[in-house]
Design a protein around this motif. Structure first.
Motif, PDB file in Angstrom:
ATOM      1  N   PHE A   1     110.327  92.862  55.987  1.00  0.00           N
ATOM      2  CA  PHE A   1     111.459  92.920  56.914  1.00  0.00           C
ATOM      3  C   PHE A   1     111.221  93.992  57.978  1.00  0.00           C
ATOM      4  CE2 PHE A   1     113.356  91.266  52.948  1.00  0.00           C
ATOM      5  CZ  PHE A   1     113.903  90.079  53.435  1.00  0.00           C
ATOM      6  N   PRO A   2     110.256  93.772  58.876  1.00  0.00           N
ATOM      7  CA  PRO A   2     110.006  94.763  59.932  1.00  0.00           C
ATOM      8  C   PRO A   2     111.231  94.913  60.822  1.00  0.00           C
ATOM      9  CG  PRO A   2     108.884  92.695  60.426  1.00  0.00           C
ATOM     10  CD  PRO A   2     109.415  92.573  59.031  1.00  0.00           C
ATOM     11  N   ALA A   3     111.508  96.131  61.239  1.00  0.00           N
ATOM     12  CA  ALA A   3     112.720  96.411  62.008  1.00  0.00           C
ATOM     13  C   ALA A   3     112.747  95.670  63.338  1.00  0.00           C
ATOM     14  CB  ALA A   3     112.854  97.917  62.248  1.00  0.00           C
ATOM     15  N   VAL A   4     111.588  95.446  63.938  1.00  0.00           N
ATOM     16  CA  VAL A   4     111.498  94.672  65.191  1.00  0.00           C
ATOM     17  C   VAL A   4     110.699  93.412  64.878  1.00  0.00           C
ATOM     18  CG1 VAL A   4     110.822  94.701  67.620  1.00  0.00           C
ATOM     19  CG2 VAL A   4     111.570  96.820  66.514  1.00  0.00           C
ATOM     20  N   PRO A   5     111.375  92.309  64.541  1.00  0.00           N
ATOM     21  CA  PRO A   5     110.669  91.113  64.060  1.00  0.00           C
ATOM     22  C   PRO A   5     109.882  90.390  65.144  1.00  0.00           C
ATOM     23  CG  PRO A   5     113.021  91.059  63.488  1.00  0.00           C
ATOM     24  CD  PRO A   5     112.823  92.155  64.475  1.00  0.00           C
ATOM     25  N   PHE A   6     110.392  90.431  66.380  1.00  0.00           N
ATOM     26  CA  PHE A   6     109.754  89.745  67.505  1.00  0.00           C
ATOM     27  C   PHE A   6     109.674  90.721  68.676  1.00  0.00           C
ATOM     28  CE2 PHE A   6     111.782  86.545  64.922  1.00  0.00           C
ATOM     29  CZ  PHE A   6     110.880  85.500  64.891  1.00  0.00           C
ATOM     30  N   ASN A   7     108.551  90.705  69.372  1.00  0.00           N
ATOM     31  CA  ASN A   7     108.386  91.576  70.529  1.00  0.00           C
ATOM     32  C   ASN A   7     107.848  90.757  71.691  1.00  0.00           C
ATOM     33  OD1 ASN A   7     108.385  94.059  71.967  1.00  0.00           O
ATOM     34  ND2 ASN A   7     107.819  95.133  70.076  1.00  0.00           N
ATOM     35  N   VAL A   8     108.144  91.210  72.909  1.00  0.00           N
ATOM     36  CA  VAL A   8     107.875  90.409  74.104  1.00  0.00           C
ATOM     37  C   VAL A   8     106.968  91.159  75.072  1.00  0.00           C
ATOM     38  CG1 VAL A   8     108.927  89.203  76.067  1.00  0.00           C
ATOM     39  CG2 VAL A   8     110.128  89.312  73.880  1.00  0.00           C
ATOM     40  N   ARG A   9     106.024  90.431  75.647  1.00  0.00           N
ATOM     41  CA  ARG A   9     105.209  90.928  76.740  1.00  0.00           C
ATOM     42  C   ARG A   9     105.084  89.827  77.805  1.00  0.00           C
ATOM     43  NH1 ARG A   9     106.056  94.869  74.215  1.00  0.00           N
ATOM     44  NH2 ARG A   9     104.593  96.472  73.525  1.00  0.00           N
ATOM     45  N   GLU A  10     104.556  90.213  78.959  1.00  0.00           N
ATOM     46  CA  GLU A  10     104.310  89.255  80.037  1.00  0.00           C
ATOM     47  C   GLU A  10     102.892  89.464  80.554  1.00  0.00           C
ATOM     48  OE1 GLU A  10     105.969  88.571  84.553  1.00  0.00           O
ATOM     49  OE2 GLU A  10     107.465  88.928  82.971  1.00  0.00           O
ATOM     50  N   ALA A  11     102.138  88.369  80.660  1.00  0.00           N
ATOM     51  CA  ALA A  11     100.755  88.459  81.142  1.00  0.00           C
ATOM     52  C   ALA A  11     100.758  88.694  82.650  1.00  0.00           C
ATOM     53  CB  ALA A  11      99.997  87.187  80.804  1.00  0.00           C
ATOM     54  N   VAL A  12      99.977  89.659  83.105  1.00  0.00           N
ATOM     55  CA  VAL A  12      99.896  89.962  84.540  1.00  0.00           C
ATOM     56  C   VAL A  12      98.974  88.971  85.233  1.00  0.00           C
ATOM     57  CG1 VAL A  12      99.273  91.697  86.251  1.00  0.00           C
ATOM     58  CG2 VAL A  12     100.328  92.400  84.083  1.00  0.00           C
ATOM     59  N   HIS A  13      97.780  88.783  84.691  1.00  0.00           N
ATOM     60  CA  HIS A  13      96.780  87.903  85.295  1.00  0.00           C
ATOM     61  C   HIS A  13      96.394  86.788  84.321  1.00  0.00           C
ATOM     62  CE1 HIS A  13      96.378  91.018  88.318  1.00  0.00           C
ATOM     63  NE2 HIS A  13      96.034  91.899  87.389  1.00  0.00           N
ATOM     64  N   ASP A  14      95.794  85.736  84.859  1.00  0.00           N
ATOM     65  CA  ASP A  14      95.239  84.691  84.000  1.00  0.00           C
ATOM     66  C   ASP A  14      94.235  85.326  83.043  1.00  0.00           C
ATOM     67  OD1 ASP A  14      96.670  82.891  85.483  1.00  0.00           O
ATOM     68  OD2 ASP A  14      94.975  82.197  86.681  1.00  0.00           O
TER      69      ASP A  14
ATOM     70  N   SER B   1     105.114  87.896  66.814  1.00  0.00           N
ATOM     71  CA  SER B   1     106.060  88.095  65.724  1.00  0.00           C
ATOM     72  C   SER B   1     105.371  88.741  64.537  1.00  0.00           C
ATOM     73  CB  SER B   1     106.681  86.764  65.291  1.00  0.00           C
ATOM     74  OG  SER B   1     107.468  86.950  64.125  1.00  0.00           O
ATOM     75  N   VAL B   2     105.647  90.023  64.320  1.00  0.00           N
ATOM     76  CA  VAL B   2     105.101  90.681  63.134  1.00  0.00           C
ATOM     77  C   VAL B   2     105.848  90.203  61.889  1.00  0.00           C
ATOM     78  CG1 VAL B   2     104.274  92.692  64.409  1.00  0.00           C
ATOM     79  CG2 VAL B   2     106.563  92.728  63.452  1.00  0.00           C
ATOM     80  N   PHE B   3     107.092  89.779  62.048  1.00  0.00           N
ATOM     81  CA  PHE B   3     107.871  89.254  60.926  1.00  0.00           C
ATOM     82  C   PHE B   3     107.151  88.067  60.293  1.00  0.00           C
ATOM     83  CE2 PHE B   3     111.131  86.307  59.284  1.00  0.00           C
ATOM     84  CZ  PHE B   3     111.827  87.132  58.429  1.00  0.00           C
TER      85      PHE B   3
END
Length: 594
Positions: free
Chosen positions: A430-443, A467-469
């Motif tokens: 039960f990781p405290a942050v189950p899902f995390n978000v990033r955005e790709a800058v370049h291809d 998702s580390v969860f």
């Protein structure tokens, strides 16, 4: 400090209408002028209809061209497109609607897991023709967090979704702004500061006393509520030098009692309102991220965070303003005040007088210092209640190392291997942050989960969720018993076989340049509270309230969903929907385990 009154929906719609109206109106004018010059007998209304009618075709052409360009870019990089979910409706709208509608009833992450059973551990939701890549691959997590860190940023999409809550704080910024906040924050989390346990002890004793009072009445407590208050009061005193005093409010009663509708008000009521409002604001961020770039259309009438943030502002602004006033009158720290005496807020004010910068960073760190620790401790108590044999073993280590009453020290905690194993195993499941978000800058590309196949193409601008969860529960990464709660996996040969062989299969605190600065603070606070709890209580039992209980049909499913006795949910952090209601058996203060 005032916030923008313009709703995100209005701003989004305005941008969208301008992007449509200007080209369309220009086209009508140009065609009309040409028709006049050539004496072409075409009605302006007919011309307008032709132009507006061409818009859907133009959008379809855009999608078609974008698809061709993506495939060409992928080929150029020697890669292939990420496997895509195939919905029945255009833009996978049916998949998006299903995710939103099932959030409150499905097991956390189950819709994604079901899709991954068909498509593999990395997939693209491609909702409303936007790339929304989700991965549970440890090598991808390593790439995102470490080896290609600069190409995976929080990004404009997440920043816009979270701006009304987190502003430009460390969790919602990139580039130089992120570096500034990181640089300001890092010096405060030194060993000397995070190993001072007097604050923890004072609030732990108060929380335990409240729990004992309720247990003497033979009533359950919502441990999630209690521990959230403990972490909030501890974090606020540690960070601000000002205790929010949320433990002064009477604990909620179970719904089946007469007292449940007669909770007495207390001086910490404003803190309770702040806590609830901050939580609701985080829910809004989560909804926005799930919906994607079109989320402002759901908030066309009003910003869904505005009323919650008014409550947050009303509570937090006076604390910050008072601190700024004290600093401005002193001009510098008092002569008899050492660096060690400074609070986090003092530390920030020494570096900047910009109210927004201070406030944004304060809310970001308060979120990390309160919600993540409370989440893990709630999960730990749940798992210990489900596994009394593990609770007994942990308690034996605590009594043998610390004794039944003594306050633990930093040295005690370092020596307690089983305690650390219990916490690690809790954060694995039960990781405290189950899902995390990033955005790709370049291809770019990500390695293929199947070595014989080409790498996966990630287009610039794509949202990438890791998702580390889900990753922490993969049997191919953790062994056939991956879904079981077994702290011994951190102490026996499985540690060498799995985690040490591939460190990125376990990243509850992130990794790389964005690794959690408060990691050791969190370990110490969680360890301290578990020690104090098990010095005072010898047994824990779940006492589920109706709002806490999962639907009956969960038992017909497989995996942990079939055995779970609470509903894990997440906004920015994981929490128990309906609370975590438990009863505990108190021990005599002088008990000594032989």
């Amino acid at each position: 400090m005032s916030r923008s009154r313009v709703s995100p929906g209005v701003a989004y719609l305005t941008r969208g209408l301008l992007s449509v109206i200007f080209p369309t109106a220009s086209s009508v004018i140009i065609i009309g002028r040409l028709a006049c010059l050539q004496n072409f007998p075409v009605s302006p209304w007919l011309l307008s209809a032709m132009v507006w009618g061409a818009m859907p075709l133009g959008f379809a052409a855009y999608i078609f061209v974008d698809e061709i360009l993506q495939r060409r870019k992928a080929t150029r990089l020697g890669a292939r497109l990420v496997p895509r979910i195939q919905g029945r409706w255009p833009g996978n709208l049916d998949k998006l609607v299903n995710v939103i509608l099932t959030l409150e009833v499905e097991y956390l992450g189950q819709p994604v897991l079901d899709e991954m059973k068909e498509l593999g551990p990395t997939l693209n939701y491609r909702c409303l023709w936007e790339d929304y890549i989700v991965t549970t691959e440890p090598q991808h997590v390593q790439t995102i967090l470490v080896t290609d860190f600069h190409n995976y940023v929080k990004g404009a999409k997440f920043r816009e979704a979270a701006d009304s809550i987190l502003g430009t704080g460390v969790f919602n910024s990139d580039g130089e702004t992120w570096k500034l906040h990181r640089t300001m924050t890092r010096p405060f989390f030194t060993h000397d500061r995070i190993s001072h346990f007097e604050i923890f002890d004072r609030h732990a004793n108060r929380a335990i006393a409240l729990a004992k009072d309720r247990f003497r009445m033979d009533m359950a407590i919502d441990f999630q509520d209690l521990i959230s208050r403990f972490t909030l009061d501890s974090a606020s005193e540690f960070l601000f030098g000002h205790c929010i005093d949320s433990l002064s409010v009477e604990l909620p009663f179970p719904d089946n009692t007469l007292q449940s509708t007669h909770t007495k008000p207390g001086p910490g009521d404003n803190a309770a309102a702040f806590t609830n409002a901050f939580s609701q604001a985080q829910h809004a961020i989560s909804r926005r991220v799930i919906i994607g770039a079109a989320w402002p259309m759901i908030e066309i009438l009003a910003d869904s965070t505005a009323r919650h943030m008014k409550v947050v502002d009303k509570f937090i602004d006076p604390i910050l303003e008072a601190a700024l006033a004290r600093h401005s009158t002193a001009a510098k720290l008092e002569a008899n005040e050492t660096v060690e005496d400074q609070t986090f807020l003092d530390h920030l004010i020494k570096l900047t007088s910009d109210f927004k910068v201070i406030k944004d960073e304060t809310l970001n760190i308060l979120l990390a210092g309160r919600d993540t620790t409370a989440s893990t401790l709630t999960s730990a108590i749940y798992l210990l209640a489900m596994h009394p044999e593990i609770l007994s073993r942990l308690r034996e280590e605590i009594i043998s190392k610390v004794g039944p009453t003594r306050m633990p020290t930093y040295g005690d905690i370092k020596e307690m291997k089983y305690l650390q194993a219990v916490l690690n195993e809790t954060m694995r499941l039960f990781p405290a942050v189950p899902f995390n978000v990033r955005e790709a800058v370049h291809d770019t590309t990500l390695t293929s989960p199947e070595p014989e196949k080409k790498p996966l193409f990630v287009p610039g601008g794509a949202v990438v969720v890791y998702s580390v969860f889900l990753m922490h529960r993969r049997t191919d990464l953790w062994g056939p018993d991956a879904l079981e709660f077994d702290p011994d996996r951190w102490l026996d040969e499985r540690m060498q076989k799995y985690q040490l062989a591939n460190p990125f299969i376990f990243v509850p605190f992130n990794a790389g340049p964005r690794i959690c600065l408060g990691q050791n603070f969190a370990y110490n606070q969680m360890s301290f509270m578990l020690i104090r709890l098990l010095q005072n209580f010898s047994a824990i039992a779940l006492s589920p309230e109706p709002a806490m209980c999962p639907p009956a049909w969960w038992t017909e499913k497989d995996g942990r969903q079939a055995i779970e006795r609470f509903k894990p949910r997440n906004h920015l952090t994981l929490y128990a929907q309906g609370g975590m209601w438990v009863k505990m058996e108190a021990v005599d203060d002088v008990e000594v385990i032989q």
